[in-house]
Design an enzyme around this catalytic site. Structure first.
Site, PDB file in Angstrom:
ATOM      1  N   SER A  28       4.671  -1.041   4.417  1.00  0.00           N
ATOM      2  CA  SER A  28       5.054  -2.472   4.771  1.00  0.00           C
ATOM      3  C   SER A  28       5.388  -3.267   3.761  1.00  0.00           C
ATOM      4  O   SER A  28       4.660  -3.425   2.723  1.00  0.00           O
ATOM      5  CB  SER A  28       3.771  -2.930   5.781  1.00  0.00           C
TER       6      SER A  28
ATOM      7  N   GLN B 228       0.800  -1.171  -0.034  1.00  0.00           N
ATOM      8  CA  GLN B 228      -0.130   0.025  -0.164  1.00  0.00           C
ATOM      9  C   GLN B 228       1.046   1.307  -0.019  1.00  0.00           C
ATOM     10  O   GLN B 228       1.791   1.372   0.806  1.00  0.00           O
ATOM     11  CB  GLN B 228      -0.741   0.103   1.226  1.00  0.00           C
TER      12      GLN B 228
ATOM     13  N   GLU C 141      -7.522   7.412  17.309  1.00  0.00           N
ATOM     14  CA  GLU C 141      -8.155   8.784  17.547  1.00  0.00           C
ATOM     15  C   GLU C 141      -9.191   8.941  16.114  1.00  0.00           C
ATOM     16  O   GLU C 141     -10.307   9.240  16.228  1.00  0.00           O
ATOM     17  CB  GLU C 141      -7.513  10.014  17.799  1.00  0.00           C
TER      18      GLU C 141
ATOM     19  N   GLU D 212      -8.554  -3.033   5.076  1.00  0.00           N
ATOM     20  CA  GLU D 212      -7.475  -3.033   6.059  1.00  0.00           C
ATOM     21  C   GLU D 212      -8.119  -3.433   7.351  1.00  0.00           C
ATOM     22  O   GLU D 212      -7.642  -4.214   8.077  1.00  0.00           O
ATOM     23  CB  GLU D 212      -6.707  -1.691   6.120  1.00  0.00           C
TER      24      GLU D 212
ATOM     25  N   SER E 210       0.580   6.509   2.830  1.00  0.00           N
ATOM     26  CA  SER E 210       1.284   7.501   3.764  1.00  0.00           C
ATOM     27  C   SER E 210       2.363   8.295   2.975  1.00  0.00           C
ATOM     28  O   SER E 210       2.890   7.805   2.128  1.00  0.00           O
ATOM     29  CB  SER E 210       1.831   6.715   5.281  1.00  0.00           C
TER      30      SER E 210
END
Length: 401
Positions: free
Chosen positions: A172, A135, A380, A254, A138
């Site tokens: 990852s 993926q 969060e 995910e 980020s």
């Protein structure tokens, strides 16, 4: 003729008995590991074992149970897949951790949004582990605020191709992946409407993978640099400008995969094995240990109930929903409870290596548990998702200065 669930499970157990990893001990005893860790990296041996197992499962009809028969799947309902996953937990099979992103996120996203050409090229290979995916989401300046990605995809003037430039981070398995699903910015339009997703060939010219060394010594995460990477338009996932929908769907996949770990999908939560381990150490009558064990047991049991409800929604709607965030939060809570149990059971043996098996081996696990509050989306973010999309609470009002 479709087998009954019982017939299917009997066949699954026969298959699993032929591929169980004898190095990990018997099915009832659970694996005796030299270390327990959540972010330990995957060795070449672990990757090879996972790939070998997935290929054997696929060839035996258990690698893509709900997949279409013309693509190599078994064409069975999701209940059969859940039954196989339960049977897997009865056997000491190799860890599928090195393929978790590929099987749990990349493959279902490609199946949902991929072009016919992309599906033909990669989908069956992903399911058989002939192809491994990662993926590419980020970025250094876009973590929890994923919509702020800066990696750009620019269409060629002649049409038919795109050029990608940018940087991804915390990827990852990028170092052993064949393809990656990348979220890119394709216009300066409104937020969430200016993004497009692509499948990137990780071996293509201009793709550079740099490992990120962790404090454990492992390098499970990577930086990925994309420099003038050219892709054909059929590598695009979904429509131009609709990459946010692809991203959300992939994140739901995910969380679907993570939710299974919270309810016992991870070998760490084999309660019978934990109870036997505690008894072997002579700690089973300690009141603090009993209380800590009960907390883990109740958490895993609750997560299983939530998982069944989420699976029912998945069956009804075809895609994972926002309730999958509950699975991620349950996993974080259950891992923390397990860390507390291990700490109470072992005491000083957690930090002093006496050579005794399954004592000091847990130290890295306890230290790595807090990292799961970030992995798969911060806790969060997930609480906001549950509040706004499950409980239908009003969104926070921005503070204006």
């Amino acid at each position: 003729m479709t087998p009954t669930i019982d017939e299917f499970v009997d066949g699954a157990r026969r298959f699993l008995g032929t591929v169980a990893d004898g190095r990990n001990g018997s099915a009832g005893a659970g694996p005796v590991k030299s270390r327990y860790a959540l972010f330990s990296g995957s060795t070449d041996e672990e990757l090879s074992a996972a790939v070998e197992y997935q290929r054997a499962a696929f060839d035996a009809g258990f690698g893509w149970i709900t997949g279409a028969a013309d693509r190599g799947g078994a064409g069975l309902p999701a209940a059969y897949e859940r039954a196989f996953s339960a049977a897997e937990r009865e056997f000491p099979i190799p860890s599928k951790g090195p393929l978790s992103v590929s099987l749990g996120m990349v493959a279902p996203t490609l199946a949902q949004f991929g072009s016919p050409e992309a599906e033909r090229k990669w989908l069956t290979g992903l399911r058989r582990a002939d192809v491994i995916g990662c993926q590419l989401f980020s970025e250094p300046a876009a973590g929890s605020d994923l919509a702020a990605v800066r990696t750009k995809a620019v269409p060629h003037a002649a049409g038919g191709e795109w050029t990608l430039n940018g940087q991804k981070v915390w990827t990852s398995g990028a170092h052993y992946s064949d393809i990656g699903i990348a979220l890119t910015r394709t216009s300066d339009g409104p937020r969430h409407k200016n993004l497009t997703a692509f499948v990137v060939d990780m071996r293509a010219p201009g793709v550079e993978v740099r490992p990120l060394r962790q404090i454990t010594g492992a390098a499970d995460f990577n930086e990925v640099f994309l420099t003038d990477v050219t892709l054909p338009d059929w590598c695009r996932l979904g429509e131009i400008g609709e990459g946010w929908s692809v991203a959300i769907a992939m994140l739901m996949h995910e969380r679907n995969a993570i939710g299974g770990s919270s309810s016992g999908g991870s070998g760490l939560f084999r309660m019978d094995d934990l109870a036997a381990w505690i008894a072997d150490l002579g700690r089973h009558e300690n009141p603090a240990v009993i209380e800590a064990f009960a907390k883990v047991y109740s958490g895993v049991t609750s997560a299983k109930a939530m998982r069944r409800r989420a699976d029912a929604n998945l069956k009804a709607n075809g895609v994972p929903g926002p309730e999958m965030s509950l699975g991620k939060l349950a996993l974080t809570a259950n891992l923390q409870a397990l860390g507390e149990l291990v700490t109470v059971v072992l005491g000083p043996r957690l930090v002093a290596d006496t050579g005794a098996p399954r004592t000091y081996a847990w130290s890295e696990f306890v230290l790595s548990v807090p990292g799961m509050r970030i992995g798969g989306g911060t806790d969060e973010i997930h609480r906001n998702t549950v509040a706004e999309r499950v409980l239908r609470l009003p969104k926070d009002t921005p503070v204006r200065h």
